[in-house]
Scaffold this active site. Sequence first.
Site, PDB file in Angstrom:
ATOM      1  N   CYS A 259      96.553  36.374  17.187  1.00  0.00           N
ATOM      2  CA  CYS A 259      96.362  36.468  15.739  1.00  0.00           C
ATOM      3  C   CYS A 259      96.992  37.766  15.259  1.00  0.00           C
ATOM      4  O   CYS A 259      96.412  38.510  14.470  1.00  0.00           O
ATOM      5  CB  CYS A 259      94.887  36.379  15.349  1.00  0.00           C
TER       6      CYS A 259
ATOM      7  N   PRO B 112      85.791  34.114  21.270  1.00  0.00           N
ATOM      8  CA  PRO B 112      84.397  33.722  21.045  1.00  0.00           C
ATOM      9  C   PRO B 112      84.075  32.263  21.365  1.00  0.00           C
ATOM     10  O   PRO B 112      82.943  31.839  21.178  1.00  0.00           O
ATOM     11  CB  PRO B 112      84.222  33.980  19.549  1.00  0.00           C
ATOM     12  N   GLY B 113      85.055  31.443  21.782  1.00  0.00           N
ATOM     13  CA  GLY B 113      84.745  30.115  22.283  1.00  0.00           C
ATOM     14  C   GLY B 113      85.211  28.944  21.441  1.00  0.00           C
ATOM     15  O   GLY B 113      85.080  27.788  21.872  1.00  0.00           O
ATOM     16  N   ASN B 114      85.754  29.188  20.254  1.00  0.00           N
ATOM     17  CA  ASN B 114      86.204  28.062  19.426  1.00  0.00           C
ATOM     18  C   ASN B 114      87.291  27.247  20.119  1.00  0.00           C
ATOM     19  O   ASN B 114      87.260  26.012  20.132  1.00  0.00           O
ATOM     20  CB  ASN B 114      86.724  28.572  18.080  1.00  0.00           C
ATOM     21  N   LYS B 115      88.268  27.944  20.695  1.00  0.00           N
ATOM     22  CA  LYS B 115      89.359  27.235  21.378  1.00  0.00           C
ATOM     23  C   LYS B 115      88.844  26.558  22.646  1.00  0.00           C
ATOM     24  O   LYS B 115      89.314  25.478  23.018  1.00  0.00           O
ATOM     25  CB  LYS B 115      90.498  28.200  21.701  1.00  0.00           C
TER      26      LYS B 115
ATOM     27  N   ASP C 226      86.146  36.007  30.456  1.00  0.00           N
ATOM     28  CA  ASP C 226      86.155  37.091  29.473  1.00  0.00           C
ATOM     29  C   ASP C 226      85.397  38.272  30.055  1.00  0.00           C
ATOM     30  O   ASP C 226      84.394  38.091  30.757  1.00  0.00           O
ATOM     31  CB  ASP C 226      85.533  36.650  28.144  1.00  0.00           C
TER      32      ASP C 226
END
Length: 466
Positions: free
Chosen positions: A359, A237-240, A258
Amino acid sequence: MALYAAAAAVLAGVESRQGSLKGLVYGSSFQNVKQLYALVCETQRYSAVLDAVIASAGLLRAEKKLRPHLAKVLVYELLMGRGIKGRGGRWKPLLDRHQARLKAELARLKVRRGVSQNEDLLEGGSKPGPASQVPRFVRVNTLKTCSEDAVDYFKRQGFSYQGRASSLEDIRALKGKCFLLDSLLPELLVFPARTDLHEHPLYQAGHLILQDKASSLPAMLLAPPPGSHVIDACAAPGNKTSHLAALLKNQGKIFAFDLDAKRLASTATLLARAGVSCCELAERDFLEVSPSDQRYRRVQYILLDPSCSGSGMLTRQLEEPGPGVLSQERLRALAAFQQRALSHALTFPALRRLVYSTCSLYQEENEDVVQAALQRSPAAFRLAPVLPSWPHRGLGTFPGAEHCLRASPETTLTGGFFVAVLERVEVPSSVSQAEASAPEVTPNPAPKRKKRRRKATAAPSSQPDM
């Protein structure tokens, strides 16, 4: 009692192929009676653990005639008791078929709970689950602010700043409106568990990113210097991605891919809010990206966080058996995709450093994937030894696996996570030494200077907001 009868049946099979169950339990052998009683007590003591292992291994689905109570006693005797000794009557062939899987699931349960002994699985009783005690980690977005300013803002709102954390105990002790600075990541703030900051103005303005500490490790360990060209292979989702941009200081280039259009749209929104200007998003399968494409000839850093089971996510009810248990078919399919993605990433000619993360808690998605990739390129890449003080290491399934990192609520007060850092052993022959030794220099500055000279008599060109 069903469990008592099941235990007696196990003893009948172990002790005497021809023996009468009635004679075994009520006969003159006092030793057998004591043994039966001990087996019942120990099986009952490990009941919840055995239920979890049996469900994860799919034992009752595979052996439809096997009753739950009998299965529980059998698995206890196999994994924690004396073992199914001798010929074992009709029980031994059944257990032999599932022995490896059952032992593997017990090992995974220990990994999830961060313990090494069977007895340690019993600790905790009815206490709240460890996942509910994981603190709220907040990454300060250094593209828009700094840790010092964020700390001052919270202090003005009535929060009590406790300084830099020195141990996990400092974090466990957080309560109320107290917060800390993480000991490892200088831009990571730590608040008590269940602190809700979704409506906080700094979060809504993109100054803060709600991101778990374990999820912050991949970009930090990739550590691309400003000016580098980086691939984020599975970006949503873009956090990294936003973390990479902050490390680059928006100088350089991130190629983010993606396949999911909706998730990619959410990623674009997040990156825009975070002030990221160095990222090029593409709705594309990373496996279809050609390493020989000249656009990626300067890519020396790759972050690969592929689709996985998500078994380490805090929102998953890991300890509750049921329909949510991952099927072996699904696990094999995920691991196969992850192996293809990692092998593909390692073929980029200028690649110097890669971080592989999931994860997931499953060995098949973690150590096994890394081991397979290293076996395909034994002389080109190696596992980099990182964070030697990190308490939770990779499973010892192959030499060097201890260089991998694992995380869990029990051992690191984070979500369940896995990280491996692969680095090239030698500079690739297809890239010049001069080019490889200066990753921070981008090909854009010279053309930009020419444009500014041509426009010197016109209005100054606008610069992106850094």
